[in-house]
Design a protein around this motif. Sequence first.
Motif, PDB file in Angstrom:
ATOM      1  N   PRO A  87       0.817  -1.206   0.000  1.00 11.61           N
ATOM      2  CA  PRO A  87       0.000   0.000   0.000  1.00 11.61           C
ATOM      3  C   PRO A  87       0.856   1.264   0.000  1.00 11.61           C
ATOM      4  N   PHE A  88       0.302   2.332  -0.573  1.00 12.55           N
ATOM      5  CA  PHE A  88       0.958   3.632  -0.487  1.00 12.55           C
ATOM      6  C   PHE A  88      -0.081   4.687  -0.143  1.00 12.55           C
ATOM      7  N   GLU A  89       0.392   5.765   0.462  1.00 11.65           N
ATOM      8  CA  GLU A  89      -0.465   6.902   0.763  1.00 11.65           C
ATOM      9  C   GLU A  89       0.412   8.137   0.822  1.00 11.65           C
ATOM     10  N   GLY A  90      -0.071   9.209   0.227  1.00  6.65           N
ATOM     11  CA  GLY A  90       0.676  10.458   0.264  1.00  6.65           C
ATOM     12  C   GLY A  90      -0.243  11.634   0.027  1.00  6.65           C
ATOM     13  N   THR A  91       0.200  12.797   0.464  1.00  7.17           N
ATOM     14  CA  THR A  91      -0.554  14.028   0.291  1.00  7.17           C
ATOM     15  C   THR A  91       0.222  14.922  -0.663  1.00  7.17           C
ATOM     16  N   ILE A  92      -0.446  15.359  -1.726  1.00  2.56           N
ATOM     17  CA  ILE A  92       0.197  16.137  -2.774  1.00  2.56           C
ATOM     18  C   ILE A  92      -0.447  17.521  -2.840  1.00  2.56           C
ATOM     19  N   ASP A  93       0.376  18.568  -2.724  1.00  2.78           N
ATOM     20  CA  ASP A  93      -0.100  19.934  -2.903  1.00  2.78           C
ATOM     21  C   ASP A  93      -0.139  20.258  -4.379  1.00  2.78           C
ATOM     22  N   PHE A  94      -1.148  21.022  -4.796  1.00  5.23           N
ATOM     23  CA  PHE A  94      -1.189  21.494  -6.176  1.00  5.23           C
ATOM     24  C   PHE A  94      -1.753  22.898  -6.222  1.00  5.23           C
ATOM     25  N   THR A  95      -1.458  23.597  -7.311  1.00  6.28           N
ATOM     26  CA  THR A  95      -1.965  24.947  -7.518  1.00  6.28           C
ATOM     27  C   THR A  95      -3.416  24.837  -7.957  1.00  6.28           C
ATOM     28  N   PRO A  96      -4.352  25.328  -7.146  1.00  7.47           N
ATOM     29  CA  PRO A  96      -5.765  25.179  -7.510  1.00  7.47           C
ATOM     30  C   PRO A  96      -6.097  25.969  -8.772  1.00  7.47           C
ATOM     31  N   PRO A  97      -6.982  25.435  -9.609  1.00  9.43           N
ATOM     32  CA  PRO A  97      -7.391  26.167 -10.810  1.00  9.43           C
ATOM     33  C   PRO A  97      -8.272  27.357 -10.434  1.00  9.43           C
ATOM     34  N   ALA A  98      -8.390  28.311 -11.340  1.00 11.12           N
ATOM     35  CA  ALA A  98      -9.232  29.491 -11.100  1.00 11.12           C
ATOM     36  C   ALA A  98     -10.706  29.101 -11.036  1.00 11.12           C
ATOM     37  N   ALA A  99     -11.077  28.083 -11.790  1.00 11.75           N
ATOM     38  CA  ALA A  99     -12.451  27.590 -11.791  1.00 11.75           C
ATOM     39  C   ALA A  99     -12.416  26.065 -11.801  1.00 11.75           C
ATOM     40  N   ALA A 100     -13.493  25.450 -11.320  1.00 10.24           N
ATOM     41  CA  ALA A 100     -13.564  23.990 -11.300  1.00 10.24           C
ATOM     42  C   ALA A 100     -13.361  23.455 -12.717  1.00 10.24           C
ATOM     43  N   GLN A 101     -12.607  22.365 -12.830  1.00 15.48           N
ATOM     44  CA  GLN A 101     -12.345  21.763 -14.136  1.00 15.48           C
ATOM     45  C   GLN A 101     -11.934  20.316 -13.958  1.00 15.48           C
ATOM     46  N   LEU A 102     -12.043  19.555 -15.048  1.00 22.11           N
ATOM     47  CA  LEU A 102     -11.553  18.187 -15.027  1.00 22.11           C
ATOM     48  C   LEU A 102     -10.036  18.203 -14.930  1.00 22.11           C
ATOM     49  N   GLY A 103      -9.501  17.220 -14.274  1.00 21.23           N
ATOM     50  CA  GLY A 103      -8.060  17.068 -14.176  1.00 21.23           C
ATOM     51  C   GLY A 103      -7.738  15.593 -14.083  1.00 21.23           C
ATOM     52  N   ARG A 104      -6.481  15.308 -13.819  1.00 18.96           N
ATOM     53  CA  ARG A 104      -6.045  13.919 -13.759  1.00 18.96           C
ATOM     54  C   ARG A 104      -4.966  13.785 -12.697  1.00 18.96           C
ATOM     55  N   ILE A 105      -5.016  12.685 -11.972  1.00 19.06           N
ATOM     56  CA  ILE A 105      -3.946  12.344 -11.041  1.00 19.06           C
ATOM     57  C   ILE A 105      -3.276  11.093 -11.582  1.00 19.06           C
ATOM     58  N   SER A 106      -1.965  11.181 -11.809  1.00 23.11           N
ATOM     59  CA  SER A 106      -1.189  10.062 -12.331  1.00 23.11           C
ATOM     60  C   SER A 106      -0.190   9.596 -11.281  1.00 23.11           C
ATOM     61  N   VAL A 107      -0.096   8.295 -11.116  1.00 20.25           N
ATOM     62  CA  VAL A 107       0.892   7.686 -10.220  1.00 20.25           C
ATOM     63  C   VAL A 107       1.727   6.758 -11.083  1.00 20.25           C
ATOM     64  N   TYR A 108       3.056   6.901 -10.985  1.00 14.12           N
ATOM     65  CA  TYR A 108       3.906   6.108 -11.882  1.00 14.12           C
ATOM     66  C   TYR A 108       5.248   5.783 -11.233  1.00 14.12           C
ATOM     67  N   SER A 109       5.876   4.741 -11.786  1.00 15.65           N
ATOM     68  CA  SER A 109       7.229   4.384 -11.357  1.00 15.65           C
ATOM     69  C   SER A 109       8.200   4.806 -12.444  1.00 15.65           C
ATOM     70  N   ILE A 110       9.394   5.161 -12.015  1.00 18.74           N
ATOM     71  CA  ILE A 110      10.427   5.661 -12.918  1.00 18.74           C
ATOM     72  C   ILE A 110      11.568   4.653 -12.973  1.00 18.74           C
ATOM     73  N   SER A 111      12.006   4.337 -14.182  1.00 18.57           N
ATOM     74  CA  SER A 111      13.098   3.386 -14.370  1.00 18.57           C
ATOM     75  C   SER A 111      14.397   3.961 -13.811  1.00 18.57           C
ATOM     76  N   PRO A 112      15.101   3.198 -12.951  1.00 14.85           N
ATOM     77  CA  PRO A 112      16.388   3.674 -12.447  1.00 14.85           C
ATOM     78  C   PRO A 112      17.457   3.673 -13.544  1.00 14.85           C
ATOM     79  N   ARG A 113      17.210   2.925 -14.617  1.00  8.64           N
ATOM     80  CA  ARG A 113      18.192   2.805 -15.689  1.00  8.64           C
ATOM     81  C   ARG A 113      18.219   4.033 -16.581  1.00  8.64           C
ATOM     82  N   ASP A 114      17.009   4.478 -17.035  1.00  6.16           N
ATOM     83  CA  ASP A 114      17.007   5.576 -18.004  1.00  6.16           C
ATOM     84  C   ASP A 114      16.022   6.692 -17.686  1.00  6.16           C
ATOM     85  N   GLY A 115      15.362   6.619 -16.538  1.00  8.16           N
ATOM     86  CA  GLY A 115      14.440   7.683 -16.144  1.00  8.16           C
ATOM     87  C   GLY A 115      13.097   7.635 -16.838  1.00  8.16           C
TER      88      GLY A 115
END
Length: 112
Positions: free
Chosen positions: A70-98
């Motif tokens: 399991p993972f859990e974390g709190t992420i700060d973001f710059t709120p938009p000026a008005a409500a809008q669709l967005g996306r939250i992406s969670v990903y792993s990064i290769s140590p070999r080539d980024g």
Amino acid sequence: PDGEDGPPDQDEAIIITSPEMNAEVSSPVTVTGYGSGFENNLAVDVLDATGNVIGQGYVIVDAEFGQVGPFEGTIDFTPPAAAQLGRISVYSISPRDGAIEHLASVTVNLQP
């Protein structure tokens, strides 16, 4: 197989359990799920309706190195000026080539 640390039948490398699809989110947003990543780190991006990254952070997987947990974390973001669709992406990064190795994302409603 070994599914004791994660949800049963986990076929994907990363599963986001919260926020749910189309949830209303405001900054900061708590992101939870199951996954595995290099040195148990997963990157998190919050993107606005046009795909711009408006927040970034990392979550730590609570498992033995290389195992799913399991993972859990709190992420700060710059709120938009008005409500809008967005996306939250969670990903792993290769140590070999980024490069992004595994990616999961969820569509959300960003709140100002």
